[in-house]
Design an enzyme around this catalytic site. Structure first.
Site, PDB file in Angstrom:
ATOM      1  N   ASP A 322       0.818  -1.222   0.000  1.00  0.00           N
ATOM      2  CA  ASP A 322       0.000   0.000   0.000  1.00  0.00           C
ATOM      3  C   ASP A 322       0.850   1.269   0.000  1.00  0.00           C
ATOM      4  O   ASP A 322       0.335   2.364  -0.227  1.00  0.00           O
ATOM      5  CB  ASP A 322      -0.947   0.000   1.201  1.00  0.00           C
ATOM      6  CG  ASP A 322      -1.996  -1.109   1.083  1.00  0.00           C
ATOM      7  OD1 ASP A 322      -2.254  -1.567  -0.052  1.00  0.00           O
ATOM      8  OD2 ASP A 322      -2.538  -1.527   2.126  1.00  0.00           O
ATOM      9  N   ARG A 353      -3.195   1.247  -9.625  1.00  0.00           N
ATOM     10  CA  ARG A 353      -2.272   2.175  -8.961  1.00  0.00           C
ATOM     11  C   ARG A 353      -0.948   2.340  -9.683  1.00  0.00           C
ATOM     12  O   ARG A 353      -0.195   3.263  -9.355  1.00  0.00           O
ATOM     13  CB  ARG A 353      -2.026   1.734  -7.513  1.00  0.00           C
ATOM     14  CG  ARG A 353      -3.080   2.225  -6.592  1.00  0.00           C
ATOM     15  CD  ARG A 353      -2.721   2.058  -5.134  1.00  0.00           C
ATOM     16  NE  ARG A 353      -3.930   2.284  -4.354  1.00  0.00           N
ATOM     17  CZ  ARG A 353      -4.221   1.688  -3.214  1.00  0.00           C
ATOM     18  NH1 ARG A 353      -3.367   0.820  -2.686  1.00  0.00           N
ATOM     19  NH2 ARG A 353      -5.342   1.966  -2.578  1.00  0.00           N
TER      20      ARG A 353
HETATM   21  C1  S3P Z   1      -4.975  -6.048   3.082  1.00  0.00           C
HETATM   22  C2  S3P Z   1      -4.128  -6.683   2.235  1.00  0.00           C
HETATM   23  C3  S3P Z   1      -3.548  -6.047   1.045  1.00  0.00           C
HETATM   24  C4  S3P Z   1      -3.652  -4.530   1.116  1.00  0.00           C
HETATM   25  C5  S3P Z   1      -4.990  -4.040   1.578  1.00  0.00           C
HETATM   26  C6  S3P Z   1      -5.341  -4.614   2.935  1.00  0.00           C
HETATM   27  C7  S3P Z   1      -5.518  -6.808   4.215  1.00  0.00           C
HETATM   28  O1  S3P Z   1      -4.276  -6.496  -0.078  1.00  0.00           O
HETATM   29  O2  S3P Z   1      -3.354  -3.957  -0.136  1.00  0.00           O
HETATM   30  O3  S3P Z   1      -4.998  -2.621   1.673  1.00  0.00           O
HETATM   31  O4  S3P Z   1      -6.054  -6.187   5.149  1.00  0.00           O
HETATM   32  O5  S3P Z   1      -5.416  -8.034   4.195  1.00  0.00           O
HETATM   33  P1  S3P Z   1      -3.860  -7.896  -0.793  1.00  0.00           P
HETATM   34  O6  S3P Z   1      -3.687  -8.857   0.279  1.00  0.00           O
HETATM   35  O7  S3P Z   1      -4.975  -8.249  -1.690  1.00  0.00           O
HETATM   36  O8  S3P Z   1      -2.592  -7.550  -1.504  1.00  0.00           O
END
Ligand code: S3P
Length: 661
Positions: A322, A353
């Site tokens: 992120d 992004r």
């Molecule tokens: C998250 C995992 C990430 C992240 C998202 C929150 C989570 O996504 O980008 O903002 O809380 O498990 P991905 O696991 O799909 O990469």
């Protein structure tokens, strides 16, 4: 309410201050869901009250949990293993985490649930969870055209699987593990790279063993009856991904210094710190608290310095997924080239992004080349005077604001409402680290200390001893707000009500007789702020974040009035952390009790024991509050006045100030 949905951010030469950022989004979602399933009542503190997480709270409420929320404190009575059928489709808004994790839990329920979200969420890939869930026997129907939500899930028995994840995604891992709670047998997920492990940590904290062997994560299911989760208290740490905006802003502006307190430091989230270190940033990290629900927390201080480019790829990617748009911003502000690779997952976030970050950097004159799985950024002048559209992506909106802050000319951020999904107080925090001080040519002497340490007498005398200095009693302003609340019959323990009242108050400041005074709604409260009722109300008022943000803003603004001698509890830490003249005045609790008792004895007969008790209560509230707790500021001179006469203390401060450049 009129919202402009756009905001212009001007450059700031130094980013300075201390912040406590709102609660972690990932942990808040998970805590809400698991507490909703637990047996008994859980209390969540520091919950992120953002749109995304509030949608999750509404969803678990619709599924049978009882939810009570007061600001960032949430109490959830769980359903004891399985949910009850909701009356309508669950709307998860903008949140991929909310939807994907909840679907994992709903796959094992004895009823079917419909889930939907906003346009962005309904365009994000859901086959990645449909495939493993179907392999477990679940019914998952995607009604979006391209394997997307809206969707229906549930009402089929599950069996355990061993699933190699095709993408490194904590959301997919969590979805499968949460469904695994309802399966017979052991569910295993094998990750291609380590991703954030908040689900595993929280499950363990709530009594469900999760085993990790290299990249394999396993748990034993409970079958259709669902898990036995132990309710309890869950302290949500500050969100590292929110802190990252200020960490990067300060890192790329030499002369800046920002401290973020009580932020989550789970190593699966903090790869940005390693990247910034490689780029030459000055960072110091202190773990201050024992792991809360498995999550380490601490303080991060960053000092701005010239940065140089780096390469970010491989295992680091999921642990700063992120923060990658911010890495690109740091790359733009650095010397040389910054390369990001292996980040194709960015294409399926709240926006594409890679595309939105590249377009944003190009808009401010930065040379950047797009790759299928990342980008190459060449550092150079970050020009502004442009409008940048967030495309409804909260992180892009906030990144664009940071470009305006650290670049050479203002940036207008268009489409800012989305910021409320993850960081509702973003603009307040931006103002906090960028307002006032950098343009302040006046001297500020900061005197902090606990109640009855003598700081007001000392500060008043120091101001008198220094020509034309103004004395500021910052505590009087908190007292003024408490007084106004009592006058208006506002409950001082109701943070929202006090914040609403504050927005409505007309507060004006003036200098008179060597001190800064104030009026509220045209009235100068004078001694009315010193009554016992105000004494008892001021600490609860002063812990309310909205109050602190506003008062700190007012106090910073006073620097325009002249040389200040300002006393309080966070002057050296939060209001003027950049001043070289910081003092922390202390005295033993017994001596402070004696002093306060002497002051009060003239008012009416008060018992010294009572005074001591009330002082200790105040000390505890002041030093344990999450935002700007009372503590010795870095670089402050500590003076123990227990055995000193007031004039000795005054002389030592005046001498130190005069002896300094
Ligand atoms: C998250 C995992 C990430 C992240 C998202 C929150 C989570 O996504 O980008 O903002 O809380 O498990 P991905 O696991 O799909 O990469």
């Amino acid at each position: 309410m009129v919202t402009t949905n756009s905001r212009t951010v001007a450059p700031c030469s130094r980013i300075v201050g201390e912040l406590t950022v709102p609660g972690d989004k990932s942990v808040s979602h998970r805590a809400a869901m698991l507490a909703a399933l637990a047996t008994g009542e859980s209390t969540l503190t520091g919950f992120l009250a953002s749109e995304d997480c509030l949608n999750t709270l509404s969803a678990v409420e619709a599924l049978g949990a009882t939810v009570k929320r007061k600001g960032t404190d949430v109490t959830i009575s769980g359903t004891g293993g399985v949910f009850s059928r909701p009356n309508a489709a669950l709307d998860l808004g903008n949140s991929g985490t909310g939807m994907r994790l909840l679907v994992g839990l709903l796959a094992g329920q004895p009823f079917e649930t419909e889930l939907t979200g906003d346009a962005s969420l309904c365009s994000r890939p859901m086959r990645r969870i449909q495939e493993p869930l179907e392999a477990m026997g679940a019914c998952v129907e995607l009604s979006g055209e391209t394997g997307t939500a809206p969707m229906r899930v549930g009402s089929a028995p599950l069996h355990a699987i061993s699933y190699p994840l095709p993408v490194a995604s904590a959301q997919v891992k969590s979805c499968v593990l949460l469904a695994g709670l309802y399966a017979e047998g052991t569910t295993t997920v094998i990750e291609p790279r380590p991703t954030r492990d908040h689900t595993e940590q929280l499950l363990r904290a709530m009594g469900v063993p999760v085993t990790v062997d290299g990249l394999s994560v396993s748990l034993d299911g409970f079958g259709a009856a669902g898990p036995r989760l132990t309710a309890g208290s869950i302290d949500v740490p500050g969100d590292f991904s929110s802190a990252a905006f200020w960490i990067v802003a300060a890192a790329c502006r030499p002369g800046s210094r920002v401290t973020i307190r009580n932020v989550g430091l789970n190593p699966r989230r903090t790869a940005l710190l390693d990247v910034l270190k490689r780029m030459g940033a000055g960072l110091s990290i202190t773990q201050t608290t024992d792991a809360a629900a498995g999550e380490p927390m601490g303080d991060v201080t960053v000092d701005g310095s010239p940065l140089h480019g780096t390469t970010v790829e491989g295992n680091e990617i999921p642990n700063l997924i992120d923060e990658l748009p911010l890495v690109a911003v740091a790359g733009a502000m650095a010397d040389g080239v910054t390369i990001i690779r292996g980040a194709e997952e960015l294409r399926v976030k709240e926006s594409d992004r890679i595309a939105t970050t590249v377009a944003m950097l190009q808009a401010v004159g930065v040379q950047v080349e797009e790759a299928p799985d990342g980008m190459t950024v060449t550092g150079g002048p970050v020009t502004g005077n442009v409008a940048i559209d967030s495309h409804g992506d909260h992180r892009i909106a906030m990144c664009a604001a940071i470009l305006g802050l650290v670049g050479e000319a203002p940036v207008e951020v268009v489409n800012t409402d989305c910021i409320a999904t993850s960081y509702p107080s973003f603009w307040d925090d931006l103002e906090r680290v960028s307002s006032g001080e950098e343009d302040n040519v006046n001297v500020v002497i900061a005197i902090d200390g606990p109640a009855a340490s003598g700081k007001s007498t000392v500060a008043r005398k120091v101001a008198a001893a220094l020509d034309d200095a103004l004395y500021v009693d910052s505590g009087a302003i908190y007292r003024g707000i408490a007084w106004a609340a009592l006058e208006r019959g506002v409950d001082v323990h109701d943070a929202d009500a006090v914040a609403r009242m504050l927005a409505d108050l007309d507060v004006g400041f003036f200098s008179r007789d060597g001190a800064v005074g104030f009026g509220i709604d045209g009235v100068e409260p004078g001694m009315a702020i010193r009554t016992r009722a105000v004494n008892d109300s001021v600490s609860p008022v002063a812990v309310i974040p909205a109050v602190r943000v506003q008062v700190v803003k007012w106090l910073k603004g006073m620097a325009a009035l002249g040389t200040l001698v300002m006393e309080g509890r966070d002057i050296g830490t939060a209001v003027f952390p950049g001043t070289p003249h910081k003092f922390y005045l202390d005295a033993s609790a017994e001596e402070r009790t004696r002093r306060r008792h002497r002051e009060m004895a003239t008012e009416d007969a008060v018992d010294e024991d009572e005074v001591g008790k009330s002082l200790r209560r105040r000390d505890k509230i002041d030093s344990s509050r999450k935002m700007d707790p009372l503590q010795v500021a870095p670089g402050a001179t500590r003076i123990d006045s227990t055995a000193m006469a007031i004039d000795e203390v005054v002389e030592s401060i005046v001498a130190a100030v005069k002896g300094m450049p």
